[in-house]
Design a protein around this motif. Structure first.
Motif, short mmCIF file in Angstrom:
data_model
loop_
_atom_site.label_atom_id
_atom_site.label_comp_id
_atom_site.label_asym_id
_atom_site.label_seq_id
_atom_site.Cartn_x
_atom_site.Cartn_y
_atom_site.Cartn_z
N VAL A 26 0.85 -1.19 0.00
CA VAL A 26 0.00 0.00 0.00
C VAL A 26 0.88 1.24 0.00
O VAL A 26 1.84 1.33 0.77
N HIS A 27 0.55 2.21 -0.85
CA HIS A 27 1.24 3.49 -0.89
C HIS A 27 0.37 4.49 -0.14
O HIS A 27 -0.77 4.75 -0.51
N THR A 28 0.91 5.06 0.96
CA THR A 28 0.12 5.92 1.82
C THR A 28 1.03 6.90 2.56
O THR A 28 2.22 6.62 2.76
N ASP A 29 0.47 8.03 2.99
CA ASP A 29 1.25 8.94 3.84
C ASP A 29 0.71 8.96 5.27
O ASP A 29 0.99 9.87 6.05
N ALA A 30 -0.03 7.91 5.64
CA ALA A 30 -0.62 7.85 6.98
C ALA A 30 0.39 7.50 8.07
O ALA A 30 0.16 7.81 9.24
N PHE A 31 1.49 6.87 7.72
CA PHE A 31 2.53 6.59 8.72
C PHE A 31 3.37 7.85 8.87
O PHE A 31 4.47 7.98 8.35
N ALA A 32 2.80 8.80 9.62
CA ALA A 32 3.28 10.18 9.60
C ALA A 32 3.96 10.63 10.89
O ALA A 32 4.72 11.61 10.87
N ILE A 33 3.68 9.95 11.99
CA ILE A 33 4.26 10.39 13.26
C ILE A 33 5.78 10.23 13.21
O ILE A 33 6.30 9.20 12.78
N ASN A 34 6.49 11.26 13.65
CA ASN A 34 7.96 11.29 13.68
C ASN A 34 8.58 11.62 12.33
O ASN A 34 9.79 11.39 12.14
N TRP A 35 7.80 12.14 11.40
CA TRP A 35 8.35 12.41 10.07
C TRP A 35 7.72 13.69 9.52
O TRP A 35 6.60 14.04 9.89
N PRO A 36 8.40 14.38 8.60
CA PRO A 36 7.79 15.57 7.99
C PRO A 36 6.50 15.21 7.25
O PRO A 36 6.35 14.09 6.75
N PRO A 37 5.55 16.15 7.15
CA PRO A 37 4.29 15.88 6.45
C PRO A 37 4.52 15.56 4.97
O PRO A 37 5.56 15.88 4.40
#
Length: 342
Positions: A229-240
């Protein structure tokens, strides 16, 4: 056709390796045991030291050198690292005389300049022709062109087959193919498209020496290419706005049809696991390591679409040997089809 020189490219001369097979510096996963094993087998390994403390970087560099006298590199991400920490990371790499640095995400010309001034070779991983040109202008020695099918953090939106020849045409530097490469056949294909080597993450995550948790390795082995899966939901600890490719799990299933458009502040800090005493949260960028305990299924299980071609966990040296042997066999087969005329 078993002569190693058949696969040798100028990239091998630049990096001092026997084969043009690079192991990606996966954060957390690529520690000394893996990098040293790849280098010892004739490839080129990178330590994945993204946002790691300088003391750990120094220890891992020393640990590689205790295992091999071959050159190796360190992977850092300027855009995702506090500037003061990044300066400390560079300082320890320079103090230790690291052979090469690999940078990723936004092109940081200052980081390239500092690394070059310290005598390091610099590889820049990019996801677009524009960033490839920017990395060349900044003084990089080689470009890693990452296709959309790659695992982990994914910079661009174009597949390797399309991106690679465009980057090759756009720059005068050696180009390395990344995203979808795990075999000798894919190495030959990359060379045919103008690359001088391949850069493999998923294939080396699923090795005995990688620091990934065995659960993560087995999920890679079991996954089909359509299960990422390609997603940007794993976002905690990383730039938006930093998308990743992971194996589907309960977290990605909870997103429903909306896989993109998330920011770190969208998620509460719900602890699902711990690593070396540190809490790991649902929707964080952390993946399960050997030292991780807790709800491993709910962490980011990084893998590229090439996971469908990775069917077992093997020693890293065995993975390099498989790639090289299959590449020679592929070249021989192609030559025979052409009546042996090269």
């Amino acid at each position: 056709m078993t002569d190693p020189s058949v696969l040798s490219t100028p990239l091998c001369g630049l990096l001092g390796c026997r084969y043009p097979v690079l192991q990606a510096g996966m954060g957390g996963v690529a520690r000394a045991e893996l990098a040293a094993a790849v280098c010892g087998a004739g490839g080129y390994g990178f330590l994945g030291m993204v946002r790691e403390p300088p003391q750990l970087i120094a220890r891992e560099i020393d640990a590689v050198r205790a295992r091999t006298d071959k050159p190796f590199g360190v992977n850092l991400i300027p855009a995702a690292t506090d500037p003061d920490l990044f300066a400390e990371q560079l300082a320890v790499c320079f103090d230790k005389g690291v052979h090469a640095l690999c940078f990723f995400w936004d092109v940081d010309a200052g980081a390239v300049a500092r690394a070059k001034a310290a005598g390091c070779r610099v590889l820049y991983q990019v996801g677009s022709v524009e960033d490839a040109r920017a990395a060349e202008a900044a003084g990089a020695d080689a470009i890693i062109a990452q296709g959309f099918e790659a695992g982990g953090h994914v910079r661009g939106g174009v597949t390797s087959l399309v991106l690679l020849p465009q980057v090759v045409a756009a720059v005068s530097l050696p180009v390395v193919a990344s995203g979808g490469f795990s075999s000798g056949e894919s190495l030959v294909a990359a060379l045919a498209l103008g690359a001088q080597g391949i850069h493999c993450g998923t294939a080396f995550l699923a090795t005995e020496e990688s620091f990934a948790h065995d659960y993560h390795k087995q999920r890679v082995v079991a996954a089909g290419s359509g299960e990422t899966v390609h997603t940007d939901a794993f976002a905690i600890n990383w730039p938006p706005a930093s998308p990743v490719r992971v194996i589907a799990n309960s977290v990605t299933a909870s997103l429903g049809p909306r896989l993109h458009g998330y920011k770190p502040e969208d998620f509460r800090r719900e602890e699902v696991a711990r690593d070396d005493g540190r809490p790991l949260y649902r929707f964080s960028t952390d993946s399960p390591l050997r030292t991780t305990t807790g709800e491993l299924e709910a962490l980011a299980l990084y893998a590229g679409q090439v996971a469908g071609a990775v069917d077992r966990v093997v020693p890293a040296a065995g993975r390099v040997a498989q790639i090289v042997t299959a590449a020679h066999a592929t070249l021989e087969r192609l030559a025979s089809r052409n009546g042996g005329k090269g």
